[in-house]
Each structure stands twice: as structure tokens, then as C-alpha cells.
Write an enzyme that holds these catalytic residues in place. Structure first.
Site, short mmCIF file in Angstrom:
data_model
loop_
_atom_site.label_atom_id
_atom_site.label_comp_id
_atom_site.label_asym_id
_atom_site.label_seq_id
_atom_site.Cartn_x
_atom_site.Cartn_y
_atom_site.Cartn_z
N LYS A 133 0.82 -1.21 0.00
CA LYS A 133 0.00 0.00 0.00
C LYS A 133 0.86 1.27 0.00
CE LYS A 133 -3.77 -2.45 2.32
NZ LYS A 133 -4.84 -2.38 3.34
N TYR A 141 -12.67 -1.92 -3.36
CA TYR A 141 -13.12 -2.04 -1.96
C TYR A 141 -14.64 -1.90 -1.83
CZ TYR A 141 -8.31 -1.95 -0.24
OH TYR A 141 -7.00 -2.26 0.04
N PHE A 146 -15.27 3.91 7.52
CA PHE A 146 -13.90 4.27 7.11
C PHE A 146 -13.70 4.25 5.59
CE2 PHE A 146 -13.95 -0.30 8.19
CZ PHE A 146 -13.49 -0.85 7.01
N ARG A 178 2.73 -6.76 8.77
CA ARG A 178 2.08 -5.59 9.35
C ARG A 178 2.73 -5.18 10.68
NH1 ARG A 178 -3.95 -7.38 7.51
NH2 ARG A 178 -4.07 -6.13 5.60
N ASN A 214 -2.07 0.03 6.76
CA ASN A 214 -1.51 -1.23 7.26
C ASN A 214 -0.63 -1.97 6.24
OD1 ASN A 214 -3.53 -2.13 5.61
ND2 ASN A 214 -4.67 -3.23 7.18
N HIS A 263 -2.00 -5.63 1.58
CA HIS A 263 -3.30 -6.29 1.40
C HIS A 263 -3.08 -7.71 0.93
CE1 HIS A 263 -7.37 -7.12 -0.16
NE2 HIS A 263 -6.73 -7.67 -1.18
N GLU A 317 -9.61 -10.24 -7.79
CA GLU A 317 -8.62 -9.18 -7.59
C GLU A 317 -7.46 -9.31 -8.58
OE1 GLU A 317 -7.63 -9.42 -3.41
OE2 GLU A 317 -9.65 -8.82 -2.82
P1 CMP Z 1 -7.45 -4.74 4.09
O1 CMP Z 1 -7.82 -5.84 5.02
O2 CMP Z 1 -6.35 -4.92 3.15
O3 CMP Z 1 -8.75 -4.28 3.31
C1 CMP Z 1 -9.73 -3.46 3.94
C2 CMP Z 1 -9.03 -2.29 4.51
O4 CMP Z 1 -9.84 -1.34 5.18
C3 CMP Z 1 -8.07 -2.75 5.60
O5 CMP Z 1 -7.04 -3.47 5.01
C4 CMP Z 1 -7.69 -1.44 6.22
O6 CMP Z 1 -6.72 -0.75 5.42
C5 CMP Z 1 -9.01 -0.69 6.12
N1 CMP Z 1 -9.68 -0.71 7.42
C6 CMP Z 1 -10.25 -1.78 8.03
N2 CMP Z 1 -10.77 -1.41 9.22
C7 CMP Z 1 -10.53 -0.09 9.36
C8 CMP Z 1 -10.83 0.86 10.36
N3 CMP Z 1 -11.49 0.51 11.47
N4 CMP Z 1 -10.41 2.12 10.16
C9 CMP Z 1 -9.76 2.48 9.03
N5 CMP Z 1 -9.46 1.61 8.03
C10 CMP Z 1 -9.83 0.35 8.21
#
Ligand code: CMP
Length: 138
Positions: A10, A50, A58, A103, A113, A116, A127
Site C-alpha cells: 500500500k 473495496y 472508514f 504488518r 496497514n 493487502h 482481484e
Molecule cells: P485490508 O484488510 O487490506 O482491506 C480493507 C481495509 O480497510 C483494511 O485493510 C484497512 O486498510 C481498512 N480498514 C479496516 N478497518 C478499518 C478501520 N477501522 N479504520 C480504518 N481503516 C480500516
């Protein structure tokens, strides 16, 4: 049997110079790179990728984060690729991620984070097709 998963490194990890280290850890863990590119998502790309999270509070933050700079997309192959890669990347929240996971090592927050990984074989195929044409996969 070998199967595949879709990784994105990311924008936070790109900005912090972690691309090389992450790719090294991914290949050292036994994943074969079948396709690889440096690219940048448009707002529409991120909203599409997404879409499953579109009702979450979020979502706007996620789209703006994922479009703010380059990402690396990669198609990875390994036995049990989806679950083994999710183990390698660790929990969504880096504060809860196990020691040694990507992570834990490279993410800064729940939203930013670093990496992905697809959450199912079905989503891995969707994807992969989102990021790569057949002729980009080896
Ligand atoms: P990922 O699991 O790759 O895909 C969904 C993404 O949404 C996740 O990583 C985070 O980057 C984001 N995400 C999930 N939960 C939250 C949250 N509570 N606040 C902000 N971003 C979030």
C-alpha cells in the site's frame, strides 16, 4: 495444490521505502511471483476494489489513502496461498499483529496497514483480474 493470492503493497509502505524488504520476505516465505507492477489506483479503481466496504464508516478514508500514491500489485503462487499469505501479513490492526508479520514490521495503523492480501480463493481470482491481464501473468 498450488494456488494464488493477490497482494498489494500500500501507499504507506511505498512512501516509507519498504517495497524491497516486503518483496524479499514474501519470496523467502516461499511465494512465487506470477505477476508484478508498480501502479496508482484512481478514485474509481479504489471504490471498485473495496466496494464490499462501501457502507463502512472508514470507506472514504480508505479510498483516499489507497489513491494517494503508488502501490505494488502482485499475483503470488504457493500451496495454500490465501491463508498462508494472511498469516504472513498478520492482523489488520498492526498493534494486534504477531511478531515477524509484515504488518507488525511495516504498518503504522489499522487504516495504513502496509499490505493487502485476498481473503478467499474466489476474491483472489477477482482481484487478480482487476490488476492483471492474462499476458501479464507468468
Ligand atoms: P485490508 O484488510 O487490506 O482491506 C480493507 C481495509 O480497510 C483494511 O485493510 C484497512 O486498510 C481498512 N480498514 C479496516 N478497518 C478499518 C478501520 N477501522 N479504520 C480504518 N481503516 C480500516
Amino acid at each position: 495444490m498450488a494456488n494464488t493470492t493477490l497482494m498489494m503493497i500500500k501507499p504507506d509502505a511505498f512512501e516509507n521505502g519498504h517495497i524491497g524488504n516486503i518483496l524479499e520476505k514474501v519470496t523467502s516465505a516461499g511465494f512465487k511471483i506470477k505477476a508484478l507492477k508498480l501502479t496508482q489506483l484512481t478514485k474509481r479503481d479504489a471504490e471498485t476494489f473495496y466496494e464490499v466496504h462501501s457502507e463502512r464508516p472508514f470507506f472514504g478514508e480508505l479510498v483516499s489513502f489507497m489513491t494517494r500514491g503508488p502501490i505494488v500489485a502482485a499475483l503470488l503462487e504457493k500451496e495454500n496461498a490465501v491463508s498462508d499469505f494472511r498469516t504472513l501479513i498478520g492482523a489488520t490492526n498492526p498493534a494486534e499483529a504477531a511478531e515477524g508479520t509484515l504488518r507488525k514490521l511495516y504498518a503504522t495503523s489499522m487504516g495504513e496497514n502496509a499490505v493487502h492480501g485476498s481473503d478467499s480463493d474466489e476474491n483472489a481470482s477477482i482481484e487478480a483480474a482487476f490488476h492483471f491481464s492474462k499476458r501479464e501473468c507468468f
